[in-house]
Design a protein around this motif. Structure first.
Motif, short mmCIF file in Angstrom:
data_model
loop_
_atom_site.label_atom_id
_atom_site.label_comp_id
_atom_site.label_asym_id
_atom_site.label_seq_id
_atom_site.Cartn_x
_atom_site.Cartn_y
_atom_site.Cartn_z
N ILE A 123 0.85 -1.19 0.00
CA ILE A 123 0.00 0.00 0.00
C ILE A 123 0.89 1.24 0.00
CG2 ILE A 123 -1.85 -1.18 1.23
CD1 ILE A 123 -0.96 0.29 3.77
N VAL A 125 1.49 5.06 1.51
CA VAL A 125 1.18 5.90 2.67
C VAL A 125 1.79 7.28 2.43
CG1 VAL A 125 1.39 6.18 5.16
CG2 VAL A 125 1.20 3.88 4.17
N GLU A 197 -3.26 3.03 6.96
CA GLU A 197 -4.23 3.18 5.88
C GLU A 197 -5.14 4.39 6.09
OE1 GLU A 197 -6.25 -0.50 5.74
OE2 GLU A 197 -4.68 -1.55 4.62
N GLU A 198 -5.25 4.90 7.31
CA GLU A 198 -6.09 6.07 7.59
C GLU A 198 -5.33 7.38 7.39
OE1 GLU A 198 -7.57 5.66 11.50
OE2 GLU A 198 -8.88 3.94 11.05
#
Length: 237
Positions: A123, A125, A197-198
């Motif tokens: 992912i 970031v 992820e936030e």
């Protein structure tokens, strides 16, 4: 005389099939060199595949960290079958990170499976100035609970165990984190990823709310309007 010629022909006919059988046995699986030939063919295919995988890994320049390895067992009809489970974190040090786990009978194979799974689940970031997080965050998975906070330059990575491996692979240089739940490495890593992820950047929030980046940064209260405008220009660039 005729009998001698017939016996010679019969002996030659019997010898020829034996030579052919010996030749096929040497090339086949059951001959003296059959196993070596068969394994050599498989090893040749494996050697041809390995350079392509090595070139791909070298081209990506990823940081691989082994977080945890555990011995596991599976009960089968004849008893127990032992193996190993590995947890690996992979990142490029520039804002992309992923984790994966794999099981195998041998440790190197388990690590390879975990690394391949981590590369597929990476992912992105957003990072402030390429060194820390944009804002504080909280993540949990199961009984694992973690808190992450942005930090000033020079703070370093204040984290332990699995969380440190995630931040180092991600490329974070300054961060403060705390785990208040389970110390299970799998739960800690998943909770850390839930917090990451936030993370959102000011540019993304400004676009969603229809505002300017400088207006959002000025509301932080710890910087002047001029510094907020400078930081906004850096974020947009």
């Amino acid at each position: 005389m005729a009998d001698d010629v017939i016996e010679t022909e019969v002996a030659g006919a019997e010898a020829a099939p034996q030579e052919e059988r010996r030749g096929r046995g040497g090339r086949g699986r059951g001959g003296p060199g059959g196993d070596r030939g068969g394994r050599g063919g498989r090893d040749g295919d494996r050697r041809r595949r390995e350079p392509r995988a090595a070139e791909g890994e070298d081209g990506q320049e990823l940081i691989e960290k082994l977080v945890h390895i555990n011995r596991v067992s599976k009960t089968v009809k004849g008893g127990k079958r032992f193996g190993f489970a590995a947890l690996v974190v992979v990142g490029d040090g520039k804002g992309r990170v992923g984790f994966g786990h794999g099981k195998a009978r041998e440790v190197p194979e388990a690590i390879s499976k975990a690394t391949a799974a981590a590369k597929k689940a990476m992912i992105r970031v957003p990072l402030r100035e390429g060194r820390t997080l944009h804002h504080d965050g909280y993540g949990h998975f199961g009984a694992g609970k973690v808190h992450v906070r942005s930090a000033t330059a020079g703070t370093g990575i204040i984290a332990g165990g699995p969380m440190r491996a995630v931040f180092e692979s991600l490329g974070v240089a300054d961060v403060v984190s705390k785990s208040t739940g389970s110390n299970n490495p799998y739960n800690m890593v998943r909770a850390t990823f839930a917090a990451l992820e936030e993370q959102t950047s000011p540019r993304t929030v400004a676009q969603r709310r229809g505002k300017k980046v400088a207006d959002l940064l000025a509301r932080r209260g710890d910087i002047s309007p001029a510094q907020a405008a400078a930081d906004a220009d850096a974020v947009v660039a």
